[in-house]
Motif scaffolding. Sequence first.
Motif, short mmCIF file in Angstrom:
data_model
loop_
_atom_site.label_atom_id
_atom_site.label_comp_id
_atom_site.label_asym_id
_atom_site.label_seq_id
_atom_site.Cartn_x
_atom_site.Cartn_y
_atom_site.Cartn_z
N HIS A 1 48.48 -25.12 -84.90
CA HIS A 1 48.15 -26.39 -85.54
C HIS A 1 47.64 -27.38 -84.50
N TYR B 1 43.83 -35.60 -82.49
CA TYR B 1 42.43 -35.45 -82.10
C TYR B 1 42.28 -35.70 -80.61
N ARG C 1 35.07 -30.09 -83.33
CA ARG C 1 35.90 -30.17 -84.53
C ARG C 1 37.28 -30.74 -84.22
N GLY D 1 37.78 -35.18 -84.54
CA GLY D 1 37.96 -35.98 -85.74
C GLY D 1 36.67 -36.53 -86.31
N ARG E 1 32.89 -35.75 -88.06
CA ARG E 1 32.11 -34.72 -88.73
C ARG E 1 30.71 -34.65 -88.12
N ASP F 1 32.93 -29.92 -90.84
CA ASP F 1 34.07 -30.84 -90.92
C ASP F 1 35.01 -30.67 -89.74
N GLN G 1 41.91 -30.56 -89.36
CA GLN G 1 42.86 -31.53 -89.88
C GLN G 1 44.12 -31.55 -89.01
N ALA H 1 47.61 -29.21 -89.42
CA ALA H 1 47.27 -28.06 -90.25
C ALA H 1 46.69 -26.95 -89.37
#
Length: 331
Positions: free
Chosen positions: A7, A11, A52, A55, A57, A61, A64, A67
Amino acid sequence: MKSREIHLNAYLQGAPKPENYSVVETDLPAPKDGEVTVKNLYISVDPYMRGRMSGVRTYIDPFQIGAVMDGGAVGEVVESKFDGLKPGDHVMSMHGWREGYTAPGEGLMKIDTSILPPQAYLGIAGLTGLTAYVGIKRIIGLKEGETLWMSAGAGAVGSAGIQFAKAMGAKVIATAGGQDKCDYVKSIGADTAIDYKATDDLTAAIREAAPDGIDGYFENVGGAHFTAALENLKQFGRIAACGMIQRYNDTAQAQITDNLVYMVGKSLKIEGFIVSNHLDIQPEFVKDLTEWMMAGKIQPAETVVEGIEAAPAAFMGLFEGKNTGKMLVKI
């Protein structure tokens, strides 16, 4: 079935650090109709993932916070409720950074491991190899007898590109960091290897290697490499810009080289590209790669670390030059 996964905790600002990541254990659900459960065998870590982790785009994307991240992976199906796949089949996916997953079978690509080992589909026979091929064949349009400068020559894309260019009959100058890596790029076909860490004037080093100039430059690095390329490109020279790893961890806006005027005087072509926009060329790539491999012209190179917990260190190693060829994590 349990799985450990990586995970993202926050950022990134600047270079990636161990505290940016956590290893989390999770229970994989049993597959529902149309789904499969897969045990990953290898996952890929790649420089583009750094963007990525910011944070922001770009063409994709951002990851997260809190996650599991994703990326290229090859694995073996262990349970299936999808007609197109059975236990024991090997698949390629974007469900990396984890030991296993349950997902719809439609989104997975079955791969043939009877000819190539599964990890090859993350490297020379996958998007890595295709990236080198697109840059050289489509963007640069390299011709037999021309001279190509491949930056980051000991990296995943660079090492593939050197071999592809040689198979196409070109002369290749490669830059790499350190004598061991220079020896390596020579061993896979580079006509000249330049240790950029050992020279104070990269422009002069390239000029010495190619006194008549270079026809094409494959940009993986940026900074002084880009400046030197503009100085050494011939009239109507071409640049394929795949990445600029020197800039990825910058915390402030970088200065732009002041020799961009060469774009006009030399009628240069400079084109950036994302490989996913060029998937139509894949059949041609497969055909050429198969012929080159059967002729013994291609030697895939990999740097493999073991264990999902080592994935963050493997990723950080990309920015420290710790890989030769494709960086992989064996699960």
